[in-house]
Design an enzyme around this catalytic site. Sequence first.
Site, PDB file in Angstrom:
ATOM      1  N   LYS A   1       0.851  -1.201   0.000  1.00 37.53           N
ATOM      2  CA  LYS A   1       0.000   0.000   0.000  1.00 37.53           C
ATOM      3  C   LYS A   1       0.884   1.248   0.000  1.00 37.53           C
ATOM      4  O   LYS A   1       1.922   1.286   0.679  1.00 37.53           O
ATOM      5  CB  LYS A   1      -0.904  -0.027   1.242  1.00 37.53           C
ATOM      6  CG  LYS A   1      -1.913   1.116   1.325  1.00 37.53           C
ATOM      7  CD  LYS A   1      -2.794   0.993   2.579  1.00 37.53           C
ATOM      8  CE  LYS A   1      -3.835   2.103   2.671  1.00 37.53           C
ATOM      9  NZ  LYS A   1      -4.651   2.004   3.910  1.00 37.53           N
TER      10      LYS A   1
ATOM     11  N   SER B   1      -9.721   2.152   3.062  1.00 43.48           N
ATOM     12  CA  SER B   1      -8.855   2.897   2.180  1.00 43.48           C
ATOM     13  C   SER B   1      -7.871   2.038   1.393  1.00 43.48           C
ATOM     14  O   SER B   1      -7.332   2.489   0.381  1.00 43.48           O
ATOM     15  CB  SER B   1      -8.071   3.930   2.997  1.00 43.48           C
ATOM     16  OG  SER B   1      -7.190   3.281   3.898  1.00 43.48           O
TER      17      SER B   1
ATOM     18  N   SER C   1      -9.854  -0.220   7.283  1.00 49.83           N
ATOM     19  CA  SER C   1      -9.294  -0.113   5.929  1.00 49.83           C
ATOM     20  C   SER C   1      -8.634  -1.360   5.378  1.00 49.83           C
ATOM     21  O   SER C   1      -8.278  -1.386   4.209  1.00 49.83           O
ATOM     22  CB  SER C   1      -8.282   1.022   5.866  1.00 49.83           C
ATOM     23  OG  SER C   1      -8.966   2.234   5.676  1.00 49.83           O
TER      24      SER C   1
HETATM   25  N1  GLN Z   1     -12.985   4.496   6.462  1.00 50.94           N
HETATM   26  C1  GLN Z   1     -12.392   4.967   7.670  1.00 50.94           C
HETATM   27  C2  GLN Z   1     -11.964   6.389   7.509  1.00 50.94           C
HETATM   28  O1  GLN Z   1     -12.265   6.937   6.535  1.00 50.94           O
HETATM   29  C3  GLN Z   1     -11.237   4.086   8.066  1.00 50.94           C
HETATM   30  C4  GLN Z   1     -10.033   4.348   7.277  1.00 50.94           C
HETATM   31  C5  GLN Z   1      -8.875   3.505   7.673  1.00 50.94           C
HETATM   32  O2  GLN Z   1      -9.030   2.468   8.330  1.00 50.94           O
HETATM   33  N2  GLN Z   1      -7.706   3.975   7.309  1.00 50.94           N
HETATM   34  O3  GLN Z   1     -11.348   6.955   8.350  1.00 50.94           O
END
Ligand code: GLN
Length: 489
Positions: free
Chosen positions: A80, A155, A179
């Site tokens: 990532k 994400s 995420s």
């Molecule tokens: N969807 C969540 C956010 O927007 C979690 C994102 C993540 O785990 N990095 O913060």
Amino acid sequence: MLNQLTISELAARLVKGETSSRAAIQACLDQIQRADGQIRAFISYDAADALAQADAADKALASGSADRGRPLLGVPIGIKDVIAVKGQPLNCGSRILDKFISPYDATVVQKLKNAGAVVFGRLNMDEFAMGSSTENSAFQTTCNPWDRTRIPGGSSGGSAAAVAADECIAALGSDTGGSIRQPASLCGCVGLKPSYGRVSRYGLVAFASSLDQIGCFTKEVRDAALMLEVLSGVDPSDSSSAPQPVPRYATGLTGDIKGLKLGLAREYMIGGLEPQVKQAIDAAVKQLEKLGAKIVEISLPHTDYAIATYYIIATAEASANLARFDGIRYGQRVAGADPIELYSKTRGAGFGAEVKRRILLGTYVLSSGYYDAYYLRAQKVRTLIRNDFLKAFEKVDAIVTPTSPTAAFKIGEKADDPLQMYLMDIFTISANLAGICGISIPCGLTKEPKLPIGLQLLGKPFGEETILRIGHAYEQSTNWHKERPPLKA
Ligand code: GLN
């Protein structure tokens, strides 16, 4: 095709000399050529560097050094774009880090390299890991390999899509509120978020430091166990990494879960759960019972406050962490008449809308006069949420939930409605607030269109062995993990 293999299948063939690491990475690169024009999981990749690593692995394999210490020797793993790999771009899905090249390896990357992996590619993500769909990436929106009009989750959507589309054997992601687990669920792969402190965060660009944790995307649970063993352990460069011994996770995959107690949380039986998701989870719970697990109803009474608590704490920490992107030290710079103008022009041009929204919110909840009412209160509620879990784990060995309330939604469907998007994390966010571990495992497909559904298992702090064991037993008694997206060959 080698790119379709799991880690354990590929590693076994490599050790026996039946194939080479070069052939394996070439198969991944060929698949990227074929499929990634449509999926767009990779922001970039360095084929020459990957092939050179593969050649080095092949040399080591030929000399017989694929011993226990190098379980990933020759295996291609995607990364990532928020995790530092020396000499490679590190953009975090953001324009503000334009052309930035990492001067060092994250601890997890060093560990993968020590284990022999071929570390390659920059996998797409929501900017600074803020989002649930990859639509917040400054570069591109990744498409779900099962239906290219839909999001892959986020994400870490690039990591999930790349593994699901067989563009790499496994991948690293990060999970601050879901995420890893949510995109794994939406793309039909296994996604593991370790307990807070299990894996070093050194070299992971911070979003919310008290919630962030690195984990992996794999095609089956055994591979997640293999990866976790490599990634785990205390690290002098990350004071929040824990000095807990690292179990041999793969040896705990006995297939036997008789007598284990699994909790179903009353508060998670919400409306808004897609009926087909509910059916798949009900069927998975029945299957777990058939395997000998006992189902116990539990209560997590502070569940209703989880999303609000998360969006106060995560944005507060993000506003502090992202202050370092000032145009002086990293990446892009827009000139200004004085330093303040330079900062604001750089940040104005470099950050996308969601990142700005979160910096504003986080700065607000930390500001004098509001700190007590929001940030401090959120920290107190966070403790209540953690205590809910610790109390539940006195009664049960793991908790079973859906990973996501719906299957993958259409690109654009929620892009203009941040609150709708935030609700996608309802089942995953609490685990980060509580610091516990969680895994998402394929447990079904919706009909027309066929879209993956994920089962989430939540475990005690440092209870990864148990959720891996349960997940593996479930997976091996079903065929869901063998389903593949309908990609053209
Ligand atoms: N969807 C969540 C956010 O927007 C979690 C994102 C993540 O785990 N990095 O913060």
